[in-house]
Design an enzyme around this catalytic site. Structure first.
Site, mmCIF file in Angstrom:
data_model
loop_
_atom_site.group_PDB
_atom_site.id
_atom_site.type_symbol
_atom_site.label_atom_id
_atom_site.label_comp_id
_atom_site.label_asym_id
_atom_site.label_seq_id
_atom_site.Cartn_x
_atom_site.Cartn_y
_atom_site.Cartn_z
ATOM 1 N N LEU A 181 7.789 20.623 42.315
ATOM 2 C CA LEU A 181 6.926 20.513 41.144
ATOM 3 C C LEU A 181 7.610 19.729 40.040
ATOM 4 C CD1 LEU A 181 5.589 24.184 40.910
ATOM 5 C CD2 LEU A 181 4.585 22.243 42.117
ATOM 6 N N TRP A 189 2.991 26.975 36.420
ATOM 7 C CA TRP A 189 3.188 27.879 37.555
ATOM 8 C C TRP A 189 3.857 29.179 37.114
ATOM 9 C CZ3 TRP A 189 7.035 30.355 40.239
ATOM 10 C CH2 TRP A 189 6.720 30.790 41.526
ATOM 11 N N ASP A 270 21.609 27.989 29.835
ATOM 12 C CA ASP A 270 20.416 27.866 29.008
ATOM 13 C C ASP A 270 20.570 26.646 28.107
ATOM 14 O OD1 ASP A 270 18.185 28.184 27.484
ATOM 15 O OD2 ASP A 270 18.701 30.153 26.691
#
Length: 560
Positions: A181, A189, A270
């Site tokens: 994706l 999603w 992150d």
């Protein structure tokens, strides 16, 4: 224990589809596979949030949860087993789905961070999506476990959607049947994966407010609405644009006007945390950073040019992860009981969560197995909660206790007896058993293998050094990983649990809905990575027009 959260295998079986026959006569058998689940006991870790100036750091505990779901080689796609090969007889199958969650627990807040998720591409991708069902059921099961354990504590599910070709299965991007994706599809999603959390049933006595949040650096409110699921939920639960960081700060007892670094969590790998680290280095707030500003400004805990959360998200737009055509989405689901109160107890030891404290040794146990494999010195563990209460002084004892004089230690005499060397972190034996601890370990909720952090890290490192480029290599890598975990835990055989889907599906979703939803339907998704694939446009209207014009010119040329 509530039956709906008793076993993870039961939750997955309820979410996975059973067999069905389409209107075209296509028969889809019941989806079945093997569940393997690893989790570690909570241990003290670095705080998730930086403390405001003048405040102490929040005591935080961390536990890791890793789930894999595999299928038999005969049910895979993208390859055929070699006839007569040794791989035809192996029972471990092929790993198809994996997801890792990190659970951070503080006094008033529990944060479930979705660290990684990936697929190999060997699970058939006909609808409904198996990947979506497994990930959604696993996250929901963990949330329900936390809600049952602490019904008055706020629970937050957090993740960031950043597209990559592979996360947990090296070489899987080379598999042609792996559906990758792009960034925008991945955000949509994940929003659909988290959407069932808004329908969690809470006890009637404790009414909960559950809301989802989506924010993308550089996107305004109108653009963000296109990423929100359109499902209608009861009790006013809904998806919102933005973030719940100010609400979470209030739950933690921190003012919303505090420095932004005290309102933002720092998760592993992150992009937001990396930006925060750079801002800390600029003003000398990092522990090893040189002091480049005045002590008074450094003491305030504030960044240069980033004074609030709004400015932080604006600056995030220009970071490398969020620029150059890339999109990173940050998603939250906040479960807030209406009777939210700050009467929770500080987690000073793992026994508050019903799990023994593990200072040494290695624990690996199947909750549904009669025999428990354990290696840990019994003297380091409390045998029951009553033992813990007996050794805890009462408040009156603290008040009435008088200071005692310090006694002088007498010099030691006699022969010196050397001690045997001991490995750091506990015993080297992984197969020793202790009957005194069986009763306590049987009380641990959930199913799967309870393993120490060292054993968990070893299992993860083993997985990240394997190869899943094709079916034969993937089957061999699966066997190696399963055997490696079994060796760490002292198990003699495969530790997986068979799961057969029981969810009734009326008919598969039409493929046309994939394009209309701008990110593919749930059933069309087989991977959570991201490689942008642009479809080639077919100019159907231009082709016949060119043929007609060329046909008209030829007769004129002949007449001339």
């Amino acid at each position: 224990m509530d039956s709906k959260t008793a076993f993870l295998a039961e939750a997955l079986a309820t979410a996975l589809p059973t067999g069905l026959t389409t209107d075209a006569g296509v028969n889809f058998p019941a989806f079945q596979g093997k569940l393997r689940y690893l989790h570690t006991p909570p241990k003290p870790c670095d705080p998730l949030f930086s403390p405001p100036p003048g405040h102490e750091t929040e005591k935080t505990r961390l536990s890791s949860h890793f789930l894999t779901f595999g299928i038999a080689k005969s049910d895979t796609v993208g390859g055929k087993p070699i006839v007569g090969s040794v791989l035809d007889d192996q029972e471990e199958g092929v790993l198809g789905i994996a997801i890792e969650l990190l659970v951070y627990t503080t006094r008033y807040l529990t944060t479930l961070f979705v660290s990684k998720a990936d697929t190999t591409g060997y699970i058939p991708n006909h609808p409904p999506s198996r990947t979506k069902a497994v990930c959604s059921a696993f996250i929901k099961w963990l949330v329900e476990q936390e809600q049952q354990r602490h019904p008055h504590r706020k629970v937050v599910v957090s993740l960031f959607a950043r597209a990559q070709s592979q996360y947990l299965f090296p070489g899987s991007a080379e598999h042609n049947n792996k559906h990758v994706l792009d960034d925008r599809q991945l955000i949509r999603w994940w929003a659909r994966v988290l959407d069932p959390l808004l329908d969690i049933a809470i006890d009637q006595e404790v009414k909960a407010e559950i809301n989802g949040y989506v924010t993308i650096p550089g996107y305004d409110t109108q653009e963000l609405r296109g990423y929100l699921p359109r499902t209608q939920h009861s009790h006013g639960r809904q998806w919102k644009t933005g973030h719940p960081l100010a609400e979470l700060a209030e739950t933690r007892g921190v003012s919303a006007a505090a420095p932004p670094r005290s309102l933002l969590p720092r998760f592993p790998d992150d992009p937001k945390a990396r930006f925060m680290q750079d801002l800390d280095d600029e003003v000398g707030l990092a522990g090893d950073a040189p002091v480049t500003v005045s002590p008074s400004k450094r003491k305030s805990g504030r960044w240069n040019n980033v004074g609030d959360l709004a400015r932080f998200w604006e600056a995030m737009e220009f970071r490398q992860e969020c620029s150059s055509g890339r999109v990173v989405g940050f998603l939250w689901v906040v479960v807030s009981p209406a009777s939210d109160s700050k009467d929770g107890s500080q987690l000073t030891d793992a026994m508050k969560d019903g799990i023994p404290s593990l200072e040494q040794g290695s624990i690996c146990t199947l909750a549904d197995a009669p025999d428990i494999v354990i290696s840990a010195p019994a003297s380091k563990l409390y045998h029951s909660l009553s033992d813990l209460r007996d050794t805890t002084p009462t408040p009156s004892q603290f008040i009435s206790a008088s200071p005692t004089k310090k006694r002088k230690r007498k010099p030691l005499t006699g022969p010196i007896v050397p001690r045997q060397p001991r490995l750091k972190g506990g015993s080297s034996s992984l197969t020793a058993t202790s009957t005194d601890l069986n009763g306590m370990l049987n009380s641990i909720r959930g199913d799967g293998l309870l393993i120490t952090q060292e054993g968990y890290d070893r299992a993860m490192q083993t997985l990240l050094h394997l190869d899943f480029a094709n079916l034969h290599i993937a089957a061999r890598s699966t066997t190696k990983w399963v055997n490696e975990v079994a060796t760490v835990c002292g198990l003699a055989s495969d530790w997986g649990v068979d799961v057969v889907g029981r969810a009734i599906v009326a008919s598969p979703e039409p493929k046309a809905s994939a394009a209309s939803n701008g990110g593919g339907s749930g059933g069309a998704i087989n991977d959570l990575g991201g490689m942008v694939r642009k479809k080639k446009r077919k100019d159907i209207d231009d082709t016949p027009a060119v043929n007609v014009l060329s046909a008209r010119k030829k007769p004129k040329a002949v007449e001339a």
